[in-house]
Write a protein that holds these residues in place. Structure first.
Motif: not given
Lengths: 516, 490
Positions: B307-318
């Motif tokens: 997973v790579m995803a962003r919420n406009g505040y943080e970037f997160g990976i799994k």
């Protein structure tokens, strides 16, 4: 402020071109707003939102290109500029981002490489070498400050894969006639070199070339290869490779004296090699004995002579001819009684060791920062005493700055210091030419040499300067012009490093000149 | 070793560029690496990398397994259903959003705007003001789409009554979900929530979704993976360019739509809706990528991103071997702005669409999509290089997705956090830029990279071995935090 809308009837540009243009023109002086769009209803809505009036936009249709500008000074000129750039089609060219491969694996996609040359800071070098060996690539590692454990591990890995692992701390190699890192351009020929010493390899190759012969391969193995821990792994592998190489007739080994056990193993290996060999261990006690196919020598020039001798089946030159520099010794002006010592300032580490090795046999005592013996070591390499042989490539000098072969600055200062010392009689200098080295090492030094001589003269002394230029006429710096520059400055230029130290010794009144 | 003698010498130069001039002088073919100290020269991180070397055989095997699963995954669009009917745990007052978990207080403008819209769409609030108060009240549960097997572009908001595309992987018996793409302009995913936006959403729910669902039933599902393979040969990269894929999808679905029993006008409207939206297929490409990567998730020891995803505040990976989010601050996008906007207007990186890059599409496949290159700023040659460069940080490649412009080079697949750290090369993502205020919409497009910190955090977890039992497969499990409105962890 003034505002302007221009409608280019029935002209189509794609939105990306228009966006690129807009981005560029917004930076033009005076520009407040630049909009270039196709006149679709949605775009016209957008322009209205930006304050362009209904009246201005009334003529625009979907198939028209609409330019809207607002400028602090001249909107008309800005609109003209937009038009000009649109027509020129320059807007297509965005700034390119250059993305070169960042990894060895990535580079292999673009080039069927067979050798990786590593000169990163030492702490990262082993990792890159491992990645290269994993890809089945040969490695030359110029980096130093690599741990002994890493060196052993890498060389074991290379050995298992039948690859060369030249280094760490390997500054010179000549593979397939190509000079790598610090190497001279020499003739190709039938003499193969394996060297645990960079300038050692350079000097032997240069001397072979000077005597009209050439080399097949010049394999560097790094200064620690013949230590007990590494066990000469790469030198052995190099010997085996040259033994099999059809272009190699004679094998020359160049190193500082190896660990005893390693030396035994290497000699045992040589016994199995059907090609004649020359063994050159610099600055050590004499080892081994000559045989019909084996010569043991203790100078780099000697190694070249012996190798040529073996190639020619014993008809080669027996010694380098001394060319008239002995007369030059007599031309040295009146020296002061305080002037007693040789001050040798070297760029090449092995050249320095060779000079020290010879000088020790005729002068006593000698001092150096490359000396193994405690009583011979310079307590501070930055300060000469007695007959001093200083390797300016020593870590003490090169930490955080380029090697003197690349940047002679450091040595220039030291030349002036030695000249100011009333005890200095002979200044002995090496100049290393070839790939990797400074573009004009003599040119950048000659002014300082002259200044040094003047300084001594004003103090009522005469400074003798002896130099050796390690290079060939094929080198990019050009041997002849470099030598000529030195001669014009009154420097005595020898034909080999050994001859240079002999000359220096003769000037201080010791040793024999012109008799090898 | 004699394989070297007598051959043409070809050199890779790592380190000092001063040697290059001498290679040129001697006509030695060479490449000078764009070398940087691995792990940014951070000795501690480099130590972790070296430490992992001891486990290399197991990690390689694990990553091989991840890629085997990902590549064997199928992706068939089988229906369009309401989220609450198909997504487990979607029957309460819950709203899903893009990226890693985030509290209301930290949400970016577009996400807040989209949530306001969703609350009104659900009828939980009647005005934007009331919606705002409700969102902040703590009564609404916010959770990442990814925790529910779903993905959403930009704000990525999914509320229970929204229809979602249902994609099925028969091989691994998994499903993935994504809303219907609303088109460009003022749309919910950019935070717009005007009456027109809500009306379109209601039309999608009442008119569009039933037709498409019925058509899909008649078609027996449509193979999304196959369309992606073809679209890559037609200039799409299936993130920012979906022109060809949308056309291919329309071609597949059209006869089945016509065969349904809905009024002709309604069927035409449905087909017009797909036809008029070049990005329709994005909301199919994304769930396919999610589906394939979900198949590869859950392999112990693996170091590949799922997973790579962003919420406009943080970037997160799994990563495959862990259910934890590893996050870092979301970056700003670099690229081209639409007329009338400045960089100041742009919100930081947002959306689940980086799942396409995680799967080797989007920025990774840009070399096959020359038309997109200028749009995000750059030259075609840059795109070629990006697509090649991504192989340097990936575990393998995907033969199902090839790029004609690069001699049918397979796309890179399986971002290996170790390689990202070692090379300092971050995954390249091409993406739209949202306005930072809710409801304004897209302001441009460009390129963005994840922050290095999330890869470092993931590496630490892998290296410490304390995280070997990071895996937990039940959604809603306390092992992954779901934030409520106060930002507290439930």
């Amino acid at each position: 402020m003034n505002s302007l809308v221009k409608v280019l009837s029935n002209e189509y540009f794609d939105s990306v071109t228009l966006m690129s243009l807009t981005a560029k023109l917004r930076r033009v002086g005076g520009a407040e707003e630049v909009v270039v769009l196709m006149g679709t209803p949605m775009n016209l809505q957008l322009m209205r939102g930006l304050g362009f009036t209904e009246d201005e936009l009334r003529l625009a249709t979907s198939s028209d290109c609409v330019i809207g500008v607002r400028s602090k000074d001249d909107a008309g000129a800005l609109a003209e500029e937009v038009l000009r750039q649109l027509k020129e089609g320059k807007v297509q060219k965005a700034e390119g981002r250059n993305v070169a491969p960042a990894t060895i694996v990535g580079a292999c996609q673009d080039l069927a490489a067979n050798l990786v040359i590593i000169s990163t800071p030492g702490e990262y070098a082993a990792r890159e070498a491992r990645l290269a060996l994993e890809q089945g690539l040969h490695v030359m590692m110029f980096s130093d400050n690599v741990s002994l454990e890493d060196e052993v591990r890498l060389k074991q890995m290379a050995q298992a894969k039948g690859l060369l692992m030249m280094g760490p701390d390997c500054g010179t190699a000549i593979i397939n006639g190509k000079g790598l890192c610090f190497a001279n351009r020499v003739r190709q020929g039938s003499i193969g070199l394996v060297a645990a010493s960079g300038t050692g390899l350079q000097e032997v190759a240069v001397q072979i070339h000077r005597l009209g012969h050439g080399i097949s391969q010049g394999i560097g193995v790094g200064g620690r290869d013949l230590s007990l821990a590494v066990g000469g792994m790469m030198m052995k592998q190099g010997i085996k490779a040259l033994a099999k190489d059809p272009d190699t007739e004679v094998i020359v080994l160049i190193s500082k004296p190896p660990a005893e056990e390693v030396q035994r193993e290497i000699f045992a290996l040589l016994d199995t090699v059907p090609k004649p060999c020359v063994i050159c261990f610099i600055d050590g006690a004499p080892v081994g004995v000559d045989g019909p196919h084996r010569r043991v020598v203790h100078s780099l020039e000697g190694a070249a002579l012996a190798a040529i001798d073996l190639v020619d089946g014993g008809r080669g030159p027996s010694a380098a001819a001394w060319r008239g520099e002995s007369d030059a010794v007599n031309q040295i002006g009146l020296t002061a009684p305080t002037q007693k010592y040789i001050r040798a300032l070297y760029c090449g580490g092995t050249l320095c060791a060779e000079a020290l090795g010879y000088a020790r046999t005729v002068l006593n005592p000698t001092f150096s920062n490359v000396a193994k013996r405690q009583e011979e070591r310079l307590s501070d390499p930055r300060e000469s005493r007695g007959h001093s042989f200083v390797d300016l490539g020593d870590d003490v000098f090169t930490r955080g700055r380029p090697h003197p072969m690349i940047d002679p600055e450091l040595r220039l200062k030291r030349i002036m210091e030695e000249a100011a010392d009333p005890e200095t009689l002979v200044l002995l200098l090496d100049f290393v030419l070839g790939y990797g080295a400074h573009e004009d090492p003599v040119g950048i030094s000659v002014g300082t040499i002259e200044a040094a001589q003047v300084l001594a003269q004003r103090a009522g002394r005469c400074l003798a300067v002896v130099a050796y230029v390690c290079g060939t006429e094929l080198d990019k710096q050009g041997l002849e012009s470099q030598v000529e520059l030195l001669r014009r400055a009154g420097v005595l230029v020898a034909t080999s490093n050994l001859q240079a130290i002999k000359l220096a010794c003769a000037i201080v009144g010791e040793g024999e000149l012109a008799r090898d | 070793m004699t394989d070297l003698f007598g051959k043409e010498l070809r050199v890779i130069n790592v380190g000092a560029s001063s040697f290059n001039e001498d290679y040129r002088r001697q006509n030695i073919p060479f490449i000078h690496l764009d070398w940087r100290p691995p792990a940014g020269g951070d000795a501690e991180v480099l130590g972790m990398l070296e430490h992992l070397e001891a486990r290399r055989p197991e990690i390689t095997r694990a990553n091989d397994e991840v890629l085997r699963r990902v590549k064997s995954a199928q992706g068939k669009l089988v229906g369009v259903k309401l989220a609450r009917e198909v997504l487990p745990g979607m029957d309460g007052r819950i709203i899903l959003h893009a990226g890693p978990p985030i509290a209301w207080a930290n949400m970016a403008g577009p996400m807040r705007g989209a949530i306001i819209g969703a609350l009104m769409y659900e009828g939980w609030a009647t005005t934007p003001e009331l919606a705002l108060a409700l969102a902040a009240s703590g009564e609404i549960c916010f959770a990442p789409c990814h925790e529910y097997g779903a993905v959403g572009p930009m704000a990525g908001v999914i509320s229970p009554s929204m229809p979602v595309h249902v994609l099925l992987d028969e091989v691994h018996e998994k499903r993935a979900y994504c809303t219907v793409n609303e088109g460009l302009g003022k749309v919910l995913r950019y935070g717009a929530h005007s009456e027109a936006v809500l009306q379109r959403l209601r039309w999608i729910e009442s008119d569009f979704a039933p037709i498409l669902d019925a058509a899909l039933a008649l078609a027996g599902g449509i193979d999304v993976k196959g369309i992606i393979s073809q679209a890559l040969h037609m200039g799409d990269e299936c993130h920012n360019r979906n022109k060809a894929a949308t056309g291919l999808f329309l071609r597949e679905i059209m006869p089945h739509v016509l065969r349904t029993n809905f009024p002709l006008e309604q069927k035409i409207a449905a087909l017009e809706f797909i036809k008029g939206n070049d990005h329709y297929f994005l909301n199919l490409s994304m769930p396919y990528c999610k589906l394939a990567l979900a198949a590869g998730h859950g392999v112990e020891q693996a170091t590949v991103c799922t997973v790579m995803a962003r919420n406009g505040y943080e970037f997160g990976i799994k990563i495959s071997s862990s259910d934890r989010w590893f996050t870092g601050k979301a970056n700003k996008i670099e690229g081209l702005l639409f007329p009338g906007f400045t960089m100041e207007d742009a919100a930081p990186d947002i959306g689940d669409s980086a799942i396409t890059e995680t799967m080797g599409l989007g920025g990774f496949a840009m070399g096959g999509a020359p038309a997109i290159v200028q749009f995000v700023g750059g030259r075609v040659e840059d795109a070629f290089r990006y697509s090649r460069q991504m192989h340097e940080i990936c575990h393998g490649e995907n033969q199902a997705f090839t790029l004609p412009t690069l001699d049918f080079m397979p796309t890179a697949l399986g971002i290996d956090i170790r390689k990202v750290i070692a090379t300092g090369i971050l995954p390249i993502i091409n993406t739209g830029m949202a306005h930072k205020e809710p409801g304004v919409g897209q302001v441009g497009a460009g390129l963005v990279r994840p922050p290095m910190s999330c890869f470092k955090a993931a590496l630490e977890a892998v290296a410490s071995q304390a995280e070997v039992d990071l895996l937990c497969h039940a959604p809603g499990c306390s092992r992954f935090p779901v934030h409520d409105a106060e930002g507290a962890t439930r």
